[in-house]
Design a protein around this motif. Structure first.
Motif, PDB file in Angstrom:
ATOM      1  N   LYS A   4      -6.427 -54.952 -20.631  1.00  0.00           N
ATOM      2  CA  LYS A   4      -5.546 -54.414 -20.196  1.00  0.00           C
ATOM      3  C   LYS A   4      -6.229 -53.766 -18.706  1.00  0.00           C
ATOM      4  CE  LYS A   4      -1.179 -51.365 -21.084  1.00  0.00           C
ATOM      5  NZ  LYS A   4      -0.655 -50.631 -22.087  1.00  0.00           N
ATOM      6  N   ILE A   5      -6.679 -52.639 -19.267  1.00  0.00           N
ATOM      7  CA  ILE A   5      -7.440 -51.647 -17.566  1.00  0.00           C
ATOM      8  C   ILE A   5      -7.872 -52.575 -16.909  1.00  0.00           C
ATOM      9  CG2 ILE A   5      -9.352 -49.835 -17.570  1.00  0.00           C
ATOM     10  CD1 ILE A   5      -8.842 -48.743 -20.139  1.00  0.00           C
ATOM     11  N   ASN A   6      -9.042 -54.097 -16.991  1.00  0.00           N
ATOM     12  CA  ASN A   6      -9.496 -54.501 -16.212  1.00  0.00           C
ATOM     13  C   ASN A   6      -8.344 -55.008 -15.742  1.00  0.00           C
ATOM     14  OD1 ASN A   6     -11.936 -54.002 -16.709  1.00  0.00           O
ATOM     15  ND2 ASN A   6     -12.595 -55.208 -18.205  1.00  0.00           N
ATOM     16  N   ARG A   7      -7.112 -55.180 -15.887  1.00  0.00           N
ATOM     17  CA  ARG A   7      -6.258 -56.388 -15.616  1.00  0.00           C
ATOM     18  C   ARG A   7      -5.182 -55.837 -14.710  1.00  0.00           C
ATOM     19  NH1 ARG A   7      -1.547 -56.884 -19.211  1.00  0.00           N
ATOM     20  NH2 ARG A   7      -2.827 -57.685 -20.291  1.00  0.00           N
ATOM     21  N   SER A  37     -17.528 -45.577   1.161  1.00  0.00           N
ATOM     22  CA  SER A  37     -16.583 -46.803   0.598  1.00  0.00           C
ATOM     23  C   SER A  37     -16.078 -45.389  -0.697  1.00  0.00           C
ATOM     24  CB  SER A  37     -18.017 -47.443  -0.019  1.00  0.00           C
ATOM     25  OG  SER A  37     -18.458 -46.758  -1.243  1.00  0.00           O
ATOM     26  N   PHE A  38     -15.165 -45.835  -0.409  1.00  0.00           N
ATOM     27  CA  PHE A  38     -14.301 -46.108  -2.365  1.00  0.00           C
ATOM     28  C   PHE A  38     -14.086 -47.042  -3.170  1.00  0.00           C
ATOM     29  CE2 PHE A  38     -10.743 -44.800  -4.559  1.00  0.00           C
ATOM     30  CZ  PHE A  38     -10.688 -43.695  -5.136  1.00  0.00           C
ATOM     31  N   ASP A  39     -14.348 -46.716  -4.317  1.00  0.00           N
ATOM     32  CA  ASP A  39     -14.110 -47.598  -5.403  1.00  0.00           C
ATOM     33  C   ASP A  39     -13.616 -46.915  -7.272  1.00  0.00           C
ATOM     34  OD1 ASP A  39     -14.067 -49.723  -5.893  1.00  0.00           O
ATOM     35  OD2 ASP A  39     -15.901 -50.491  -6.694  1.00  0.00           O
ATOM     36  N   ILE A  40     -12.886 -47.697  -7.368  1.00  0.00           N
ATOM     37  CA  ILE A  40     -13.112 -47.469  -8.830  1.00  0.00           C
ATOM     38  C   ILE A  40     -13.139 -48.989  -9.372  1.00  0.00           C
ATOM     39  CG2 ILE A  40     -11.369 -46.833 -11.021  1.00  0.00           C
ATOM     40  CD1 ILE A  40      -9.595 -45.815  -8.316  1.00  0.00           C
ATOM     41  N   TYR A  41     -14.222 -48.422 -10.515  1.00  0.00           N
ATOM     42  CA  TYR A  41     -13.741 -49.062 -11.583  1.00  0.00           C
ATOM     43  C   TYR A  41     -14.740 -48.981 -13.356  1.00  0.00           C
ATOM     44  CZ  TYR A  41     -18.813 -46.818 -11.193  1.00  0.00           C
ATOM     45  OH  TYR A  41     -19.454 -46.434 -10.941  1.00  0.00           O
ATOM     46  N   LEU A  42     -14.513 -49.639 -14.635  1.00  0.00           N
ATOM     47  CA  LEU A  42     -14.687 -49.251 -15.391  1.00  0.00           C
ATOM     48  C   LEU A  42     -15.945 -49.059 -15.319  1.00  0.00           C
ATOM     49  CD1 LEU A  42     -12.701 -48.794 -17.743  1.00  0.00           C
ATOM     50  CD2 LEU A  42     -13.334 -51.345 -18.813  1.00  0.00           C
ATOM     51  N   LYS A  43     -16.453 -47.259 -16.174  1.00  0.00           N
ATOM     52  CA  LYS A  43     -17.833 -46.959 -16.219  1.00  0.00           C
ATOM     53  C   LYS A  43     -18.213 -47.893 -17.543  1.00  0.00           C
ATOM     54  CE  LYS A  43     -20.323 -43.269 -16.160  1.00  0.00           C
ATOM     55  NZ  LYS A  43     -20.374 -41.834 -15.405  1.00  0.00           N
ATOM     56  N   ASP A  44     -16.881 -47.084 -18.432  1.00  0.00           N
ATOM     57  CA  ASP A  44     -18.071 -47.768 -20.049  1.00  0.00           C
ATOM     58  C   ASP A  44     -16.931 -48.390 -21.093  1.00  0.00           C
ATOM     59  OD1 ASP A  44     -18.622 -47.454 -22.470  1.00  0.00           O
ATOM     60  OD2 ASP A  44     -19.258 -44.876 -22.455  1.00  0.00           O
ATOM     61  N   LYS A  45     -17.240 -49.343 -21.272  1.00  0.00           N
ATOM     62  CA  LYS A  45     -15.648 -50.300 -21.772  1.00  0.00           C
ATOM     63  C   LYS A  45     -15.785 -50.211 -23.336  1.00  0.00           C
ATOM     64  CE  LYS A  45     -17.277 -54.218 -19.411  1.00  0.00           C
ATOM     65  NZ  LYS A  45     -17.614 -55.876 -19.318  1.00  0.00           N
ATOM     66  N   THR A  47     -15.864 -46.599 -24.274  1.00  0.00           N
ATOM     67  CA  THR A  47     -14.411 -45.060 -24.191  1.00  0.00           C
ATOM     68  C   THR A  47     -13.255 -45.175 -23.291  1.00  0.00           C
ATOM     69  OG1 THR A  47     -16.148 -44.764 -22.848  1.00  0.00           O
ATOM     70  CG2 THR A  47     -16.075 -44.075 -24.592  1.00  0.00           C
ATOM     71  N   ASN A  48     -13.194 -46.969 -22.126  1.00  0.00           N
ATOM     72  CA  ASN A  48     -12.355 -47.162 -20.963  1.00  0.00           C
ATOM     73  C   ASN A  48     -12.236 -46.127 -20.666  1.00  0.00           C
ATOM     74  OD1 ASN A  48     -11.579 -48.793 -23.551  1.00  0.00           O
ATOM     75  ND2 ASN A  48     -10.272 -47.489 -23.755  1.00  0.00           N
ATOM     76  N   ILE A  49     -13.161 -45.311 -19.991  1.00  0.00           N
ATOM     77  CA  ILE A  49     -13.707 -44.397 -18.891  1.00  0.00           C
ATOM     78  C   ILE A  49     -13.483 -45.378 -17.150  1.00  0.00           C
ATOM     79  CG2 ILE A  49     -15.186 -42.818 -17.924  1.00  0.00           C
ATOM     80  CD1 ILE A  49     -15.377 -41.797 -20.974  1.00  0.00           C
ATOM     81  N   TYR A  50     -12.760 -44.853 -16.649  1.00  0.00           N
ATOM     82  CA  TYR A  50     -13.043 -45.299 -14.894  1.00  0.00           C
ATOM     83  C   TYR A  50     -13.642 -44.102 -14.338  1.00  0.00           C
ATOM     84  CZ  TYR A  50      -8.215 -47.510 -15.158  1.00  0.00           C
ATOM     85  OH  TYR A  50      -7.115 -48.905 -16.230  1.00  0.00           O
ATOM     86  N   ASP A  51     -14.229 -45.061 -13.696  1.00  0.00           N
ATOM     87  CA  ASP A  51     -15.114 -44.017 -12.647  1.00  0.00           C
ATOM     88  C   ASP A  51     -15.121 -44.469 -11.334  1.00  0.00           C
ATOM     89  OD1 ASP A  51     -17.536 -42.647 -11.534  1.00  0.00           O
ATOM     90  OD2 ASP A  51     -19.023 -44.106 -11.480  1.00  0.00           O
ATOM     91  N   ILE A  52     -14.992 -43.206 -10.410  1.00  0.00           N
ATOM     92  CA  ILE A  52     -14.872 -42.731  -9.063  1.00  0.00           C
ATOM     93  C   ILE A  52     -15.321 -43.128  -8.793  1.00  0.00           C
ATOM     94  CG2 ILE A  52     -12.718 -41.886  -7.541  1.00  0.00           C
ATOM     95  CD1 ILE A  52     -10.994 -41.444  -9.879  1.00  0.00           C
ATOM     96  N   ASN A  53     -15.576 -43.799  -7.522  1.00  0.00           N
ATOM     97  CA  ASN A  53     -17.071 -43.501  -6.458  1.00  0.00           C
ATOM     98  C   ASN A  53     -16.127 -43.549  -4.995  1.00  0.00           C
ATOM     99  OD1 ASN A  53     -19.671 -43.272  -5.857  1.00  0.00           O
ATOM    100  ND2 ASN A  53     -20.547 -45.277  -5.958  1.00  0.00           N
ATOM    101  N   MET A  54     -16.464 -41.500  -4.548  1.00  0.00           N
ATOM    102  CA  MET A  54     -16.081 -41.836  -3.037  1.00  0.00           C
ATOM    103  C   MET A  54     -18.028 -41.783  -2.386  1.00  0.00           C
ATOM    104  SD  MET A  54     -13.718 -39.987  -0.699  1.00  0.00           S
ATOM    105  CE  MET A  54     -14.394 -39.946   0.846  1.00  0.00           C
TER     106      MET A  54
END
Length: 165
Positions: A4-7, A37-45, A47-54
């Motif tokens: 669901k998070i990846n979707r 750059s700016f990106d959001i990705y699933l950091k830890d599958k 714990t479902n933690i997103y990582d926002i990287n700018m």
């Protein structure tokens, strides 16, 4: 849940791409560099933690990181997608502990946005921080016409003395 998070990330790729483009554009307009750059990705599958990287060029130092915060905040304010949920007000308290050129570029950037965007920007800034640049006419706007409140040691904010603990 991970699916669901990846979707959700995939469904919002257009928004993420747009926001990344806004960050790149604003970084270039303010610093003259297109390295950001700016990106959001699933950091830890697990714990479902997103990582926002700018990232912006030369980030990591105190002053450059403040510029990064400014760019991120104004990108949220002005991006065509994120603006829809934004209150159109941005408040920065003494964020411009940066080099003078960056300060001038950031404020001039906002003055360009002022003509075609509906927003309010509130900034606390010590007067002496901009006097030389104002005297040299480096600002593309009239500083005095944008000044709303002035506080001094004699005329204090809320008529109260404040001290750090």
């Amino acid at each position: 849940n991970i699916v669901k998070i990846n979707r959700n990330l995939n469904e919002n790729q257009k928004i993420l791409s747009s926001f990344n483009k806004t960050v790149l554009d604003y970084h270039y307009k303010i610093t003259g560099s297109n390295v950001s750059s700016f990106d959001i990705y699933l950091k830890d599958k697990t714990t479902n933690i997103y990582d926002i990287n700018m990232r912006i060029s030369d980030d990591g130092s105190h002053s450059v990181n403040r510029t990064k915060v400014f760019i991120y905040d104004v990108a949220l304010l002005f991006n065509e997608f994120t603006r829809q949920n934004h209150p159109n007000i941005l408040i920065h308290d003494n964020i411009f502990d940066v080099d003078q050129d960056t300060l001038v570029q950031c404020l001039n950037f906002l003055s360009l946005k002022e003509g075609n965007q509906n927003f309010q920007y509130i900034l606390t800034l010590n007067r002496d921080k901009i006097e030389n640049e104002e005297r040299k006419k480096e600002f593309k706007f009239d500083v005095n016409s944008h000044k709303i409140a002035v506080f001094t040691k004699k005329d204090k904010f809320l008529k109260k003395d404040y001290q750090e603990l």
